[in-house]
Motif scaffolding. Structure first.
Motif, short mmCIF file in Angstrom:
data_model
loop_
_atom_site.label_atom_id
_atom_site.label_comp_id
_atom_site.label_asym_id
_atom_site.label_seq_id
_atom_site.Cartn_x
_atom_site.Cartn_y
_atom_site.Cartn_z
N PHE A 1 5.40 19.93 27.64
CA PHE A 1 5.87 19.17 26.48
C PHE A 1 4.92 18.04 26.10
O PHE A 1 5.14 17.35 25.11
N VAL A 2 3.85 17.85 26.86
CA VAL A 2 2.79 16.91 26.52
C VAL A 2 1.55 17.66 26.05
O VAL A 2 0.95 17.32 25.04
N ARG B 1 -10.90 11.87 17.11
CA ARG B 1 -10.47 10.50 17.39
C ARG B 1 -8.98 10.40 17.70
O ARG B 1 -8.34 9.40 17.38
N LEU B 2 -8.43 11.42 18.33
CA LEU B 2 -7.03 11.36 18.71
C LEU B 2 -6.83 10.48 19.94
O LEU B 2 -5.93 9.65 19.97
N VAL C 1 10.74 13.88 25.22
CA VAL C 1 11.99 13.40 25.80
C VAL C 1 13.14 14.32 25.42
O VAL C 1 13.94 14.73 26.28
N VAL C 2 13.24 14.67 24.15
CA VAL C 2 14.33 15.54 23.69
C VAL C 2 14.29 16.89 24.41
O VAL C 2 15.30 17.37 24.92
N LEU D 1 1.05 8.79 21.36
CA LEU D 1 2.27 8.56 22.12
C LEU D 1 3.51 8.63 21.22
O LEU D 1 4.51 9.25 21.57
N LEU D 2 3.41 8.03 20.03
CA LEU D 2 4.54 8.07 19.09
C LEU D 2 4.80 9.48 18.56
O LEU D 2 5.91 9.79 18.13
N SER D 3 3.77 10.32 18.58
CA SER D 3 3.93 11.69 18.12
C SER D 3 4.50 12.60 19.21
O SER D 3 5.31 13.47 18.93
N VAL D 4 4.06 12.39 20.44
CA VAL D 4 4.41 13.30 21.53
C VAL D 4 5.68 12.89 22.26
O VAL D 4 6.53 13.73 22.57
#
Length: 138
Positions: free
Chosen positions: A83-84, A27-28, A44-45, A36-39
């Protein structure tokens, strides 16, 4: 054909972890805000870090191993996707283990079918070394 190398690695990572979403019902994907808040912050960094390293001449990509889609700053599309894809694979793996073990993540709403009922004898994560009722390891 070698220009598909980086994309093939990303595809392999997705295939290797993507099945967990369906098979173990992690259920991710339906919880896209959480994903989105995790990745996004880490992506971005690391993308900014890559852009700096590319601009400074400290980092480069083998043009024969990438598809050739280069974004502003000289960063290949595959690097941004890296990075995603990699954090998503990590989250899928975490959620799969959590699903199988019945571990709560702490953000389940009351009455969530995936939540662990501590009264039922399920142990929270971190108690793996506590041993069983005979005092031995599990």
């Amino acid at each position: 054909m070698s220009h598909w190398t980086y994309a093939a690695v990303l595809a392999f990572i997705l295939v290797g972890s993507g099945w967990l979403e369906v098979a173990l019902r992690t259920r991710l994907l339906p919880r896209w805000r959480r994903w989105l808040l995790s990745v996004l912050p880490a992506a971005v960094v690391f993308i900014v870090w890559d852009l700096y390293a590319i601009a400074a001449g400290h980092w480069s990509f083998d043009r024969a191993s990438v598809l050739g889609v280069v974004l502003p700053g000289g960063i290949p599309l595959e690097e941004v996707l890296f990075f995603v894809v990699v954090p998503t694979a990590g989250l899928l793996t975490f959620e799969a283990v959590r699903s199988v073990r019945g571990w709560p993540a702490g953000d389940e709403p009351v009455g969530d079918e995936g939540a662990v009922d501590q009264r039922a004898g399920d142990e929270p994560p971190g108690d793996e070394g506590a041993g069983d009722e005979r005092g031995g390891p599990r």
